[in-house]
Design an enzyme around this catalytic site. Structure first.
Site, short mmCIF file in Angstrom:
data_model
loop_
_atom_site.label_atom_id
_atom_site.label_comp_id
_atom_site.label_asym_id
_atom_site.label_seq_id
_atom_site.Cartn_x
_atom_site.Cartn_y
_atom_site.Cartn_z
N THR A 118 0.94 -1.35 -0.01
CA THR A 118 0.05 0.09 0.09
C THR A 118 0.92 1.27 0.16
O THR A 118 1.45 1.54 1.09
CB THR A 118 -0.99 -0.05 1.28
N GLU A 154 -4.19 -4.85 -2.37
CA GLU A 154 -4.65 -5.85 -1.68
C GLU A 154 -5.54 -5.68 -0.77
O GLU A 154 -5.25 -4.88 0.15
CB GLU A 154 -3.25 -6.70 -1.13
N ASN A 229 -10.28 1.45 2.80
CA ASN A 229 -9.65 1.36 4.29
C ASN A 229 -10.33 2.51 5.01
O ASN A 229 -10.80 2.26 5.97
CB ASN A 229 -8.12 1.10 4.40
N CYS A 281 -3.34 -1.66 9.34
CA CYS A 281 -3.62 -0.91 8.10
C CYS A 281 -4.36 0.28 8.37
O CYS A 281 -4.05 1.36 7.70
CB CYS A 281 -4.32 -1.89 7.08
N1 LIG Z 1 -1.49 -6.92 6.55
C1 LIG Z 1 -2.60 -6.87 5.94
O1 LIG Z 1 -3.69 -7.30 6.25
C2 LIG Z 1 -2.30 -6.19 4.57
C3 LIG Z 1 -3.57 -6.11 3.58
C4 LIG Z 1 -3.52 -5.20 2.74
C5 LIG Z 1 -2.38 -4.69 2.18
N2 LIG Z 1 -1.24 -4.55 3.02
C6 LIG Z 1 -0.16 -3.89 2.74
O2 LIG Z 1 0.92 -4.73 2.15
C7 LIG Z 1 2.06 -4.30 2.62
C8 LIG Z 1 2.84 -5.75 3.29
O3 LIG Z 1 2.06 -5.69 4.44
P1 LIG Z 1 2.24 -6.93 5.46
O4 LIG Z 1 1.42 -6.85 6.50
O5 LIG Z 1 2.39 -8.20 4.47
O6 LIG Z 1 3.52 -6.68 6.00
P2 LIG Z 1 4.49 -7.57 6.90
O7 LIG Z 1 5.34 -6.44 7.86
O8 LIG Z 1 3.97 -8.58 7.43
O9 LIG Z 1 5.80 -7.92 5.91
C9 LIG Z 1 6.68 -7.23 5.16
C10 LIG Z 1 7.80 -7.98 4.86
O10 LIG Z 1 8.45 -7.59 3.94
C11 LIG Z 1 10.07 -7.82 4.07
N3 LIG Z 1 10.82 -6.56 3.84
C12 LIG Z 1 11.00 -5.27 4.07
N4 LIG Z 1 11.83 -4.49 3.10
C13 LIG Z 1 12.06 -5.57 2.39
C14 LIG Z 1 13.17 -5.49 1.19
N5 LIG Z 1 13.86 -4.37 0.83
N6 LIG Z 1 13.28 -6.54 0.21
C15 LIG Z 1 12.74 -7.80 0.76
N7 LIG Z 1 11.88 -8.09 1.69
C16 LIG Z 1 11.57 -6.90 2.54
C17 LIG Z 1 9.88 -7.69 5.62
O11 LIG Z 1 11.12 -8.13 6.04
C18 LIG Z 1 8.63 -8.48 6.06
O12 LIG Z 1 8.97 -9.91 6.01
C19 LIG Z 1 1.98 -3.03 3.37
O13 LIG Z 1 2.16 -2.02 2.27
C20 LIG Z 1 0.51 -3.05 3.75
O14 LIG Z 1 0.09 -1.89 3.99
C21 LIG Z 1 -1.20 -5.41 4.33
O1 LIG Z 2 -17.75 -3.90 12.69
C1 LIG Z 2 -16.40 -3.86 13.10
C2 LIG Z 2 -15.47 -4.46 12.21
C3 LIG Z 2 -14.02 -4.32 12.61
N1 LIG Z 2 -14.04 -3.76 13.49
C4 LIG Z 2 -12.34 -3.65 13.88
O2 LIG Z 2 -11.67 -3.22 12.93
C5 LIG Z 2 -10.30 -3.73 12.87
C6 LIG Z 2 -9.87 -4.11 11.33
O3 LIG Z 2 -10.69 -5.18 11.10
P1 LIG Z 2 -10.34 -5.83 9.82
O4 LIG Z 2 -11.00 -4.91 8.55
O5 LIG Z 2 -11.54 -7.24 9.89
O6 LIG Z 2 -8.97 -6.35 9.69
P2 LIG Z 2 -8.02 -6.04 8.91
O7 LIG Z 2 -7.05 -7.24 8.86
O8 LIG Z 2 -7.12 -4.73 9.47
O9 LIG Z 2 -8.44 -5.75 7.52
C7 LIG Z 2 -8.52 -4.26 6.82
O10 LIG Z 2 -7.08 -3.79 6.62
C8 LIG Z 2 -6.73 -4.57 5.44
C9 LIG Z 2 -5.16 -3.90 5.15
O11 LIG Z 2 -5.24 -2.82 4.34
C10 LIG Z 2 -7.48 -4.47 4.18
O12 LIG Z 2 -6.80 -5.55 3.09
C11 LIG Z 2 -8.78 -5.09 4.43
O13 LIG Z 2 -9.62 -5.05 3.62
C12 LIG Z 2 -9.52 -4.61 5.77
O14 LIG Z 2 -10.42 -4.93 6.01
C13 LIG Z 2 -10.15 -4.64 13.89
O15 LIG Z 2 -9.59 -4.01 15.05
C14 LIG Z 2 -11.72 -4.82 14.28
O16 LIG Z 2 -11.67 -5.55 15.40
C15 LIG Z 2 -14.88 -3.26 14.48
O17 LIG Z 2 -14.50 -2.62 15.57
N2 LIG Z 2 -16.06 -3.12 14.29
#
Ligand SMILES: NC(=O)c1ccc[n+]([C@@H]2O[C@H](COP(=O)([O-])OP(=O)(O)OC[C@H]3O[C@@H](n4cnc5c(N)ncnc54)[C@H](O)[C@@H]3O)[C@@H](O)[C@H]2O)c1
Ligand SMILES: O=c1ccn([C@@H]2O[C@H](COP(=O)(O)OP(=O)(O)O[C@H]3O[C@H](CO)[C@@H](O)[C@H](O)[C@H]3O)[C@@H](O)[C@H]2O)c(=O)[nH]1
Length: 452
Positions: A118, A154, A229, A281
């Site tokens: 992101t 994502e 988000n 996030c």
């Molecule tokens: N966690 C989620 O639910 C979620 C969902 C959607 C989008 N995102 C976005 O996706 C991205 C990744 O999130 P995440 O939760 O998987 O992060 P994370 O912290 O779990 O993992 C990131 C990984 O990247 C590695 N890394 C960092 N710099 C690097 C480099 N230069 N080369 C190779 N590896 C490197 C780290 O060591 C780590 O293992 C972020 O931008 C986040 O905002 C996260």
């Molecule tokens: O009615 C609700 C729903 C959720 N939550 C809270 O909101 C937070 C986020 O929940 P959720 O969205 O399920 O978790 P994430 O894994 O953080 O996922 C969000 O953040 C991700 C990272 O960007 C996105 O990819 C997803 O689409 C988005 O849902 C948590 O603390 C939940 O407890 C509430 O308080 N009330």
């Protein structure tokens, strides 16, 4: 293909495409993570990831070196972390480092570089420029036209990452070049028309239908992610603000949520009032949106208010405790749940941590429990003076009050009669409106929810 970064997003993405028949090389700078993955050990708690890794292991390679991963791949997903810096802007160090390495090892073969991390608007352009300025001599003479950058934000949720990857509600691809669309539409085709054999261990949706795909320009794809988000975070802050009013006027937020949610224009999801949102996030991405606005001379009034309401909500829980206990100093408070939501061990921006810190400052004794996040808690917050209990019943023993912060099923199913007998007091502050108030009241607990 190659996947850079093996966190929640990188690992899930790579496993999805490996299941669909692709060879996947994972690269991470974290040696320990790579060693663990090679040994089939998952570095974080996420349902079904271990089963999937074992199933597709023969399609996977893990490395801390970029060279082979970039040279061999025709598609490279960047999935590195973009954590907030001290001003709330996403730290693009990992992204920039990854782009430099890509430039260094491009080899003339056409490649699509897909940014899944992101990143604020312009992130894709930034990746392209960093690659171009770091091209090796062989590619430089080729004018660098052997790659294109795309954005594929994502939307997975932690706790259901793999399910969300296989059964997404939409796929967004942003690019300013048709070749990128061709390659990525082909890659996503099995997901778009749901034509794969469903993984046997993964839950399935009730009805299967084609997944809508949005193809747009780079910047729109980048902004779709932030707007999604921010909108979800807004829904939660909105219902929490109404919940606070409910408490004043004697209304019940669960009834309100039901009543408004039946209007399909509003929708019933994400209307659970409580301690508010946390996680890796929502906080980071709403802060980034506010910063993006500033860069363009815009104040993001709604997003700023959404953030303010959310972080105040963590304080409201403490106020509830004060209202009932009066004196908190010297009292023993048990915290049910540390993770920012169930089914994950992620503690990033978790409301529980703020609540614990405030209560410690106010002189309370703290006992904490979580079904899976205790190891993370011990390693990240060893300086916090709290008693960590693996056994939930040991944790509740001698507590004057309990605060439920994470709505794990395990807590809903506790033997509350037993809990009542071993607690010192009888106050339950239900920060997620997850428990059965009637049942608890019958057992002579003092029950306090949110907005009721
Ligand atoms: N966690 C989620 O639910 C979620 C969902 C959607 C989008 N995102 C976005 O996706 C991205 C990744 O999130 P995440 O939760 O998987 O992060 P994370 O912290 O779990 O993992 C990131 C990984 O990247 C590695 N890394 C960092 N710099 C690097 C480099 N230069 N080369 C190779 N590896 C490197 C780290 O060591 C780590 O293992 C972020 O931008 C986040 O905002 C996260
Ligand atoms: O009615 C609700 C729903 C959720 N939550 C809270 O909101 C937070 C986020 O929940 P959720 O969205 O399920 O978790 P994430 O894994 O953080 O996922 C969000 O953040 C991700 C990272 O960007 C996105 O990819 C997803 O689409 C988005 O849902 C948590 O603390 C939940 O407890 C509430 O308080 N009330």
């Amino acid at each position: 293909m190659s996947v850079i970064g093996t966190g929640y997003v990188g690992l899930t993405t790579g496993l999805l495409f490996a299941y669909l028949g692709n060879k996947v090389i994972f690269v991470d700078i974290d040696r320990q993570k790579i060693e663990k993955l090679k040994n089939r050990v998952i570095p974080f708690y996420e349902p079904y990831i271990e089963e999937m890794l074992n199933l597709v292991y023969s399609n996977l390679e893990f490395s801390t070196e970029y060279k082979e991963a970039i040279e061999k791949a025709d598609i490279i997903f960047i999935c590195v972390g973009t954590p907030p810096d001290k001003d709330g802007k996403p730290d693009l160090t990992g992204l920039t480092a990854a782009a430099k390495e890509i430039g260094r090892y491009l080899n003339g073969k056409f490649k699509v570089i897909v940014n899944k991390s992101t990143v604020p608007v312009g992130g894709g352009n930034w990746v392209e420029s960093v690659i171009k300025t770091n091209l090796n001599d062989k590619c430089r003479s080729n004018q660098g036209h052997n790659f294109v950058v795309a954005s594929n934000p994502e939307f997975l949720r932690e706790g259901s990452a793999l399910y969300d990857a296989f059964y997404p509600e939409r796929i967004v691809i942003g690019a300013d070049n048709n070749r990128a669309f061709e390659v990525l539409l082909e890659l996503f085709r099995p997901i778009m028309n749901q034509s794969f054999n469903p993984p046997p261990f993964l839950p399935r949706p009730n009805g299967l239908s084609a997944v809508p795909i949005i193809t747009t320009n780079l910047v729109s794809a980048e902004l779709i992610k932030y707007a999604s988000n921010a909108f979800l975070a807004t829904k939660i802050s909105f219902i929490n603000e109404i919940a606070n009013l409910c408490e004043k006027v004697g209304a019940d937020i669960k009834e309100i949520a039901k009543g408004i949610g039946l209007d399909s224009r509003i929708g019933s999801k994400f209307l659970n009032a409580g301690v508010g949102w946390g996680g890796s996030c929502f906080g980071k991405d709403t802060a980034a949106l506010v910063e993006m606005g500033k860069e363009y001379g815009l104040e993001m009034h709604i997003i700023e208010a959404v953030r303010k309401v959310n972080y105040l909500q963590r304080k409201r829980i403490i106020e509830k405790l004060y209202e009932k206990l009066k004196i908190v100093k010297g009292k023993t408070i048990g915290i049910l749940g540390l993770a920012f939501k169930p089914n994950t061990d992620d503690l990033r921006d978790s409301p529980a941590i703020d609540i614990i810190r405030t209560l410690l400052e106010r002189g309370a004794h703290l006992k904490v429990h979580d079904p899976v996040a205790l190891d993370n808690f011990r390693s990240m917050y060893s300086s916090l003076n709290v008693v960590v209990n693996e056994d939930v019943y040991q944790m509740v023993e001698d507590c004057d009050a309990l605060i439920l912060v994470t709505d794990w099923d395990e807590y809903k199913e506790l033997d509350w009669e037993k809990v009542k007998n071993i607690m010192a007091g009888n106050l339950i502050v239900d920060g997620r409106n997850a428990l059965d108030e009637e049942q608890l009241s019958k057992l002579n607990f003092k029950y306090v929810g949110v907005g009721r």
